[in-house]
Design an enzyme around this catalytic site. Structure first.
Site, short mmCIF file in Angstrom:
data_model
loop_
_atom_site.label_atom_id
_atom_site.label_comp_id
_atom_site.label_asym_id
_atom_site.label_seq_id
_atom_site.Cartn_x
_atom_site.Cartn_y
_atom_site.Cartn_z
N ARG A 113 0.85 -1.20 0.00
CA ARG A 113 0.00 0.00 0.00
C ARG A 113 0.88 1.25 0.00
NH1 ARG A 113 1.06 2.19 4.70
NH2 ARG A 113 1.17 0.95 6.61
N TYR A 135 0.16 1.17 12.83
CA TYR A 135 -0.08 0.10 13.80
C TYR A 135 -1.50 -0.41 13.66
CZ TYR A 135 -1.67 -1.85 18.25
OH TYR A 135 -2.25 -2.65 19.20
N ALA A 155 -6.54 6.01 10.09
CA ALA A 155 -5.50 6.00 9.06
C ALA A 155 -6.03 5.34 7.80
CB ALA A 155 -4.26 5.26 9.57
N GLY A 191 -4.71 3.86 3.86
CA GLY A 191 -3.67 3.56 2.88
C GLY A 191 -4.22 2.54 1.90
N CYS A 212 2.40 6.88 10.45
CA CYS A 212 2.29 7.44 9.10
C CYS A 212 3.37 8.48 8.82
CB CYS A 212 0.90 8.03 8.87
SG CYS A 212 -0.43 6.83 9.08
#
Length: 227
Positions: free
Chosen positions: A76, A82, A147, A149, A178
């Site tokens: 990705r 995490y 997050a 991705g 990140c």
């Protein structure tokens, strides 16, 4: 309107979820399955994206092993992040040729679905200019709660989002999440008391609305080994 199949998989290792994503992505390219949304949790793991930097891991490999945290390098975009218990992870496997052939629009739509879902729990979330993901708060209290991705192959998506629900936020202290030296937070830390099933349902509804799927009518628990 298009169909979305949702698979609620419980807590499974990252490698197993990745195997399932890749299998479903190949099936999706051949139009053998409809668009998919996998909802799950992972045991403690760090994933390093294509643009990742190992120096953003702040502890030694030996310390990671002591903590029971795996490290996986994946395809990705983005840097280190995490995943762990109490985090709701969503992996959409979508054929964007049937929606929009636009990577930026796709990421913004994932963000919007999470922003809309959080609003239903009384959490005012928004975007951060120049930083993918979903954020809450202002000034020194501003923190990342989700997050994002993604990876695309022949316009079929894998990877996705990680929403901090009841996550133990101390695990983020072992990395620069990140690649950003910014705080992180969770729904629980913001005072939301909602069960996993409730949060899943709201995410499914808002994801379906933003991506213009018909009301989800296929929700099932599936063992990845069957694929």
């Amino acid at each position: 309107m298009r169909k979305l199949q949702v698979r609620e998989l419980g807590c499974i290792p990252f490698a197993e979820a990745w195997a399932l994503q890749k299998s479903l992505a190949e099936q999706r390219k051949r139009a053998e399955v409809p668009d998919q949304l996998l909802l799950l949790e992972h045991p403690h793991v760090l994933t390093l994206g294509r643009n990742g930097h190992l120096e953003n891991i702040l502890v030694t490999p030996e310390r990671l092993a002591q903590l029971g945290i795996d490290l996986v390098e994946i395809d990705r975009g983005g840097d280190i992040t995490y995943h762990g218990p109490g985090q709701i992870v969503g992996y959409p496997v979508l054929d964007l040729r049937e929606w929009k052939r636009d990577v930026v629009a796709y990421v913004r739509a994932i963000e919007q679905s999470i922003i809309a879902a959080l609003a239903r729990f009384g959490v005012a979330a928004d975007r951060e200019p120049g930083a993918t993901g979903v954020w809450v708060g202002q000034g020194p209290d501003r923190a990342k709660i989700c997050a994002i991705g993604v990876h695309l192959s022949r316009w079929v998506s894998t990877h996705g989002f990680a929403l901090n629900w009841t996550t133990d936020l101390s695990y983020f202290s072992y990395i620069v999440p990140c690649g950003l030296t910014r705080p992180v937070t969770s729904m629980e830390a913001l005072g939301v008391r909602a069960g996993r099933a409730t949060v899943h349902q709201v995410i499914i509804e808002e994801f379906s609305r933003v991506f213009e799927f018909q009301p989800c009518d296929i929700t099932e628990t599936v063992s990845w080994q069957t694929y």
